[in-house]
Design a protein around this motif. Sequence first.
Motif: not given
Length: 135
Positions: A51-56, A70-72, A88-89, A100-105
């Motif tokens: 997983r790649i997490i890009i912090g705020e 997860d992109v912040e 993320k928002a 594959g799948k997308l979730s957008v706040e």
Amino acid sequence: MFSKDSKKPGERVVSERNVIGGNTKIVGEIVSEGDFRIDGTLEGNIKTNGRIIIGEAGLVKGKAECTNADVEGKFAGDLQVSNVLTVKATANITGEVIIGKLSVEPGATFNATCSMKGAVKELKKNEQKKTEKSA
């Protein structure tokens, strides 16, 4: 008889967690099997089976390939996520995205060309069923 090791032969367990800190800038290419959290700046390519997490406060310019993301913070370039991309928002994404799948706040900025791999597979399956019925 009972083993705590549930790993199957030949299967690799991703347990590495890597962090690029807030005051760190990396220019180049990163290849890993583990997860990454980016709170600093990466200019280049990153490829991981994790997983790649890009912090705020994180910024990535280049190409990223991973299983989940997860992109912040900010991402500019080509992003390829084989499973789920969570935006993320506070996120700002520009470029080309294949997922594959997308979730957008609500509140996120998503100015990208987006292709969803799972939907393409489903469309092809539906087209094959239609041609089989009509033939």
